[in-house]
Design an enzyme around this catalytic site. Structure first.
Site, PDB file in Angstrom:
ATOM      1  N   ASP A 107       0.835  -1.199   0.000  1.00 42.59           N
ATOM      2  CA  ASP A 107       0.000   0.000   0.000  1.00 42.59           C
ATOM      3  C   ASP A 107       0.869   1.249   0.000  1.00 42.59           C
ATOM      4  O   ASP A 107       2.018   1.216   0.451  1.00 42.59           O
ATOM      5  CB  ASP A 107      -0.829   0.094   1.293  1.00 42.59           C
ATOM      6  CG  ASP A 107      -1.686  -1.103   1.515  1.00 42.59           C
ATOM      7  OD1 ASP A 107      -2.005  -1.788   0.542  1.00 42.59           O
ATOM      8  OD2 ASP A 107      -2.030  -1.338   2.696  1.00 42.59           O
TER       9      ASP A 107
HETATM   10  N1  URA Z   1      -1.166  -5.759   4.183  1.00 39.52           N
HETATM   11  C1  URA Z   1      -1.578  -4.495   4.157  1.00 39.52           C
HETATM   12  O1  URA Z   1      -2.553  -4.134   4.796  1.00 39.52           O
HETATM   13  N2  URA Z   1      -0.892  -3.615   3.392  1.00 39.52           N
HETATM   14  C2  URA Z   1       0.207  -3.944   2.693  1.00 39.52           C
HETATM   15  O2  URA Z   1       0.807  -3.108   2.030  1.00 39.52           O
HETATM   16  C3  URA Z   1       0.637  -5.288   2.745  1.00 39.52           C
HETATM   17  C4  URA Z   1      -0.074  -6.182   3.499  1.00 39.52           C
END
Ligand code: URA
Length: 240
Positions: A111
C-alpha cells in the site's frame, strides 16, 4: 521466449515455442485439459498470455521465458505507489531505468502507506512462485495507534493464530507466527496476498494500524536503505 508482440501472445504459440512442439500438439494439450493459466484450467488455445502469465503444463510451471531477466529488492518509502501510472503520487518505478526487453513489475503490491521490502522482476513465473500462497510467508512490523495490555496482546495473538474472518469475507486469515515487540508494536508472519490484509486483520479485532513495514519475504530479508535497491544474487533468486 521470443515473439511477444505488444507483450501478448496466444497460449498455443507460447507453449509450442517453450516446449519446441508443434502448434497443433500444443492445442491438443490445451483442449484435453492439461494446461492451467494463472492457476485456472483453460481450454482456449487463443487465450492471451504475456511475460507475467504463469502457464502450467501437466502440473509443472513452464520455464518458458528466455534468460536475461531482472530480479531486485527495493526499500519502498512512505507515500510511493506500486501502480504504473498515478498523477498524484510518486511511483516506485521512478527509481529504475526505462526497461529494455521485458517490462519490470512489482511482485505483489504494498500500500501507499506501507514501507519496506518490495521485490521487482521481469520474470512472471518467478513472481508467481514468490506469491503462491502457502510457500513464502512475509514478515511485517505493525505499529498500532493504541497500546495493547499484556493480556490483550496474548488474546489477540491467539485469535490471529487461530484465524480471523475479515469484514465481508468468509475464509479466515491465519497468521503463521507472531511476536510482541512493545506495547503497540508487533511482528507477524503471513502468507496471504489479500488486499490490505494486515490492516484489515487488525481492524477486524478493533485496532488501527498506523505503521506497516515489510521486513522479509520468505528467507529474503530487507537489507537496503529507504529508496535504494539492489539486484538479487543467483542464490537469492533460487530461494523461490
Ligand atoms: N497488508 C496491508 O494491509 N498492506 C500492505 O501493504 C501489505 C499487506
Amino acid at each position: 521466449m521470443s515473439g511477444f508482440a505488444g507483450n501478448l501472445m496466444r497460449l498455443d504459440k507460447a507453449i509450442s515455442l517453450a516446449k519446441n512442439i508443434s502448434r497443433s500438439t500444443a492445442r491438443s494439450l490445451i483442449i484435453r485439459g492439461d494446461v492451467r493459466l494463472n492457476g485456472v484450467l483453460v481450454r482456449d488455445a487463443a487465450a492471451h498470455v504475456d511475460e507475467s502469465s504463469a502457464i502450467e503444463l501437466a502440473g509443472s510451471l513452464m520455464c518458458a521465458i528466455e534468460p536475461g531477466h531482472q530480479y531486485m529488492m527495493y526499500h519502498k518509502m512512505l507515500g510511493e505507489v506500486c501502480s504504473r501510472e498515478d498523477a498524484h503520487h510518486p511511483l516506485v518505478f521512478r527509481h529504475f531505468e526505462e526497461n529494455r526487453r521485458h517490462p519490470l513489475m512489482t511482485v505483489g503490491r504494498l500500500d501507499q502507506d506501507t514501507t519496506g521490502l518490495l521485490l521487482l522482476t521481469t520474470d512472471g513465473l518467478w513472481s508467481h512462485r514468490v506469491r503462491r500462497p502457502g510457500s513464502h510467508p512475509k514478515c511485517y512490523e505493525v505499529s498500532l495507534s493504541e497500546s495493547c495490555s499484556p493480556s490483550g496482546a496474548e488474546e489477540v495473538m491467539q485469535q490471529m493464530r487461530a484465524g480471523v474472518i475479515l469484514h465481508n469475507e468468509v475464509k479466515p486469515v491465519c497468521v503463521r507466527r507472531m511476536e510482541q515487540m512493545t506495547d503497540r508494536r508487533f511482528r507477524l508472519w503471513i502468507d496471504e496476498g489479500r488486499y490490505h490484509v494486515v490492516r484489515r486483520l487488525w481492524a477486524a479485532l478493533g485496532f488501527h494500524v498506523v505503521g506497516l513495514h515489510r521486513v522479509s519475504v520468505g528467507m529474503l530479508n530487507l537489507d537496503v536503505e529507504p529508496g535504494n535497491w539492489r539486484s538479487l544474487s543467483a542464490a537469492e533468486i533460487a530461494l523461490f
